[in-house]
Design a protein around this motif. Structure first.
Motif, short mmCIF file in Angstrom:
data_model
loop_
_atom_site.label_atom_id
_atom_site.label_comp_id
_atom_site.label_asym_id
_atom_site.label_seq_id
_atom_site.Cartn_x
_atom_site.Cartn_y
_atom_site.Cartn_z
N PRO A 83 0.96 -1.03 0.01
CA PRO A 83 0.10 0.05 0.13
C PRO A 83 0.84 1.19 -0.11
O PRO A 83 1.97 1.42 0.74
CB PRO A 83 -0.87 -0.15 1.38
N ILE A 84 0.50 2.37 -0.68
CA ILE A 84 1.25 3.49 -1.06
C ILE A 84 0.33 4.74 -0.41
O ILE A 84 -0.82 4.89 -0.72
CB ILE A 84 1.72 3.67 -2.25
N VAL A 85 1.29 5.57 0.28
CA VAL A 85 0.43 7.07 0.53
C VAL A 85 0.87 7.83 -0.58
O VAL A 85 2.09 8.07 -0.77
CB VAL A 85 0.80 7.28 2.15
N THR A 108 -8.58 -2.58 7.54
CA THR A 108 -7.44 -3.05 6.69
C THR A 108 -6.25 -3.18 7.12
O THR A 108 -5.76 -2.54 8.03
CB THR A 108 -7.50 -2.14 5.23
N SER A 109 -5.19 -4.21 6.41
CA SER A 109 -3.91 -4.26 6.92
C SER A 109 -2.96 -3.05 6.40
O SER A 109 -2.30 -2.47 7.12
CB SER A 109 -3.31 -5.46 6.39
N ALA A 110 -3.78 -2.41 5.41
CA ALA A 110 -2.83 -0.80 4.98
C ALA A 110 -3.05 -0.05 6.06
O ALA A 110 -2.11 0.84 6.42
CB ALA A 110 -3.70 -0.39 3.52
N PHE A 111 -4.26 0.14 6.71
CA PHE A 111 -4.50 1.08 7.85
C PHE A 111 -3.77 0.73 9.15
O PHE A 111 -3.05 1.54 9.54
CB PHE A 111 -5.95 1.19 8.32
N PHE A 130 -12.18 2.47 -1.30
CA PHE A 130 -10.66 2.46 -1.73
C PHE A 130 -10.82 2.95 -3.22
O PHE A 130 -9.57 3.59 -3.65
CB PHE A 130 -10.46 0.99 -1.83
N ASP A 131 -11.84 2.82 -3.97
CA ASP A 131 -11.67 3.34 -5.25
C ASP A 131 -12.15 4.73 -5.54
O ASP A 131 -12.09 5.34 -6.56
CB ASP A 131 -12.58 2.64 -6.24
N LYS A 132 -12.20 5.50 -4.51
CA LYS A 132 -12.84 6.94 -4.45
C LYS A 132 -11.51 7.59 -4.01
O LYS A 132 -11.58 9.10 -4.00
CB LYS A 132 -13.83 7.26 -3.51
N ILE A 133 -10.41 7.01 -3.31
CA ILE A 133 -9.30 7.73 -2.68
C ILE A 133 -8.60 8.63 -3.61
O ILE A 133 -8.07 9.65 -3.24
CB ILE A 133 -8.51 6.63 -1.91
N ILE A 147 -3.53 4.35 -0.59
CA ILE A 147 -4.02 3.32 -1.98
C ILE A 147 -3.91 1.81 -1.91
O ILE A 147 -2.52 1.42 -1.67
CB ILE A 147 -3.69 3.87 -3.35
N ILE A 148 -4.68 1.06 -2.17
CA ILE A 148 -4.66 -0.34 -2.24
C ILE A 148 -5.02 -0.78 -3.56
O ILE A 148 -5.29 -0.09 -4.45
CB ILE A 148 -5.22 -1.19 -1.21
N HIS A 149 -4.74 -1.98 -3.98
CA HIS A 149 -5.44 -2.80 -5.22
C HIS A 149 -4.60 -2.02 -6.30
O HIS A 149 -3.60 -1.64 -6.29
CB HIS A 149 -6.82 -2.57 -5.44
#
Length: 277
Positions: A83-85, A108-111, A130-133, A147-149
């Motif tokens: 995951p990337i900020v 989420t593991s990203a969090f 996730f798709d609105k970030i 962001i993930i995926h």
């Protein structure tokens, strides 16, 4: 016997279950039913024990360990990536604690990885799908986004910049361990025999896709959310690989350290015994 397999509507998960859904392998008399939902919803459903098999975030596992065991296959791990900020303007990683960050869900593991990096889960965040970030970051609604995926491969196309790759940070911090993100769990009340049989079937499905990559990628493209075949193939390779076939000692160690550190820092409330099937 009907077995619901709940997972994200993503190309990597579709790739994993290709052989089951297209009956390329022997399913030993089980009828597998796909249930597609975003990972944060699946985490919440797992709290209720709703599905026999489900993808969940490793962050959520301590909350469902009374009902579920981890399957030894199906892991999504970021091996020196994750995951990337991202942001529109230049931000130093150490300054994120003072910024408003869009996150894809508190389980989420990203969090959890971001909370470990910041040293607290009490930072200024806003939860959103996730798709609105990426759009929220572009429009200035937040300072940064986690962001993930497939966003991990497309954010540069949107004109955004990397602040920190949490998978790289974790890899360096732990002397080369992958960042545990997602795993497949199976309900314990199915009994040991059924759990083991389903584990073997899922493992065979993953191995089939890896050895019949072209046809499995073509199938998974339906779930690639706008990625072309080249990018989808790259994304699938990031999250379906040898660690997905089996955690191995390296993957198991990564989960143990990830959750142990989160527990010691007060980011999760309990540290369960981790069972693998």
């Amino acid at each position: 016997m009907k077995i619901h397999i709940a997972h994200s509507p993503d190309s990597d998960d579709a790739f994993m279950f290709y052989a089951i859904n297209t009956k390329k392998i022997d399913t030993k008399g089980y009828e597998f039913i796909d249930v597609l939902s975003d990972i944060e919803t699946l985490n919440k459903e797992a709290l209720k024990g709703r599905y026999e098999v489900s993808a969940i975030s490793i962050h959520a596992f301590p909350l469902v360990a009374d009902k579920y065991a981890l399957l030894s296959s199906g892991a999504s791990m970021g091996d020196n990536y994750g995951p990337i900020v991202v942001s529109k303007e230049d931000i130093k990683p150490e300054d994120l604690i003072n910024k408003k960050i869009a996150v894809p869900g508190l389980l989420t593991s990203a969090f959890l990885a971001l909370s470990l990096f910041l040293g607290t889960k009490d930072f200024n965040y806003e939860v959103m799908p996730f798709d609105k970030i990426i759009d929220a970051v572009k429009e200035g609604k937040v300072d940064a986004g986690l962001i993930i995926h497939e966003g991990q491969l497309t954010y540069k196309d949107e004109g955004l910049k990397e602040v920190i790759d949490l998978g790289k940070w974790w890899y360096e911090k732990t002397d080369g361990l992958p960042l545990p993100l997602g795993g497949n769990v199976i309900r314990k009340d199915l009994g040991e025999k059924v759990m083991k049989e389903i584990s073997e079937i899922l493992k065979e499905s993953i191995k089939y896709s890896l050895t019949h990559r072209e046809e499995a990628v073509d199938y998974a493209l339906k779930f690639a959310r706008g990625m072309n075949k080249e990018k989808a193939d790259k994304f699938i390779g990031m999250y379906v690989n040898d660690l997905t076939v089996d955690y191995g000692e390296r993957g198991k160690k990564a989960i143990e350290i990830f959750l142990k550190e989160a527990y010691e820092k007060g980011l999760i409330e309990n540290l369960p015994k981790i069972e693998f099937v």
